[in-house]
Design a protein around this motif. Sequence first.
Motif, PDB file in Angstrom:
ATOM      1  N   ASP A 122       0.834  -1.207   0.000  1.00 29.74           N
ATOM      2  CA  ASP A 122       0.000   0.000   0.000  1.00 29.74           C
ATOM      3  C   ASP A 122       0.867   1.254   0.000  1.00 29.74           C
ATOM      4  O   ASP A 122       0.598   2.212  -0.722  1.00 29.74           O
ATOM      5  N   SER A 177       2.274   1.818  -3.302  1.00 28.80           N
ATOM      6  CA  SER A 177       1.215   2.217  -4.230  1.00 28.80           C
ATOM      7  C   SER A 177       0.860   3.693  -4.144  1.00 28.80           C
ATOM      8  O   SER A 177       0.384   4.266  -5.125  1.00 28.80           O
ATOM      9  N   HIS A 223       5.077   8.320 -11.528  1.00 35.29           N
ATOM     10  CA  HIS A 223       5.611   7.007 -11.131  1.00 35.29           C
ATOM     11  C   HIS A 223       7.135   7.051 -11.220  1.00 35.29           C
ATOM     12  O   HIS A 223       7.676   7.253 -12.304  1.00 35.29           O
ATOM     13  N   ILE A 232      -0.355  -2.367  -7.588  1.00 30.79           N
ATOM     14  CA  ILE A 232      -0.734  -0.971  -7.389  1.00 30.79           C
ATOM     15  C   ILE A 232      -2.191  -0.725  -7.788  1.00 30.79           C
ATOM     16  O   ILE A 232      -2.869   0.108  -7.201  1.00 30.79           O
ATOM     17  N   THR A 233      -2.689  -1.495  -8.755  1.00 27.77           N
ATOM     18  CA  THR A 233      -4.066  -1.277  -9.223  1.00 27.77           C
ATOM     19  C   THR A 233      -5.100  -1.834  -8.275  1.00 27.77           C
ATOM     20  O   THR A 233      -6.271  -1.469  -8.348  1.00 27.77           O
ATOM     21  N   SER A 270      -4.708  -1.752  -4.821  1.00 28.90           N
ATOM     22  CA  SER A 270      -4.490  -1.177  -3.495  1.00 28.90           C
ATOM     23  C   SER A 270      -5.619  -0.236  -3.099  1.00 28.90           C
ATOM     24  O   SER A 270      -5.928   0.707  -3.817  1.00 28.90           O
ATOM     25  N   ALA A 284      -4.131   3.214  -2.652  1.00 31.56           N
ATOM     26  CA  ALA A 284      -3.957   3.965  -3.905  1.00 31.56           C
ATOM     27  C   ALA A 284      -5.299   4.529  -4.357  1.00 31.56           C
ATOM     28  O   ALA A 284      -5.369   5.680  -4.809  1.00 31.56           O
TER      29      ALA A 284
END
Length: 150
Positions: free
Chosen positions: A15, A18, A27, A138-139, A141, A144
Motif C-alpha cells: 500500500d 502504491s 511514477h 498498485i491497481t 491497493s 492507492a
Amino acid sequence: MDSDKVRVFLDELGDLISVVPYLLGFHPALSLVVLVVNPADGAVTATIRFDLPDDAADGPELAQQLGWIMTGNNVTDVLLIGYGPGSRVTPTMDAVCRVLRDRRIVIVEALRVQEGRYWSYLCLDAGCCPPEGTRFDITASKAAASAVLA
C-alpha cells in the motif's frame, strides 16, 4: 485536522509503495524516494526524490547530500524506497543507510521496488521477505484508490 489534508491509512508495504506516485505526482523509475516520517504517529510529512546515479561510485555523494538535508531539517525518521534493478539501487541504498545511521537518523524501512515486486534491505526473515521479492499490485491497493480520491 486541516480540511486540505487527507489521511490515507496503509495496512502493508505494498500500500505504501502504491501511494508514492500520488505523493510525487508521477511514477518513479531509477529513483531513490525518501519519505520523512513523524515518529509520533507514523505520518509521512515530506517526500523527496533523487535520480539514482549512473555510476555506483557516485552513491556516497548522493548519500552525503541527503544526510545534510535530513540533519539540516532536524529529520529523525525516514523510510527509503529505491526503484530499479538491484545493481542500480543497492550501492546507493547501502551508502545512504550508512550515512543516515552515522547521523543517528532512524531508517524505518529500506525497500527496492521493481516490476511489481519489492524487497526489504532490513528484513532478514525469508518467511516474510522472500529472496524472490514480495508481489504487490498498485491497481488493487485500497490505499492507492484513496489517494486518487483525495
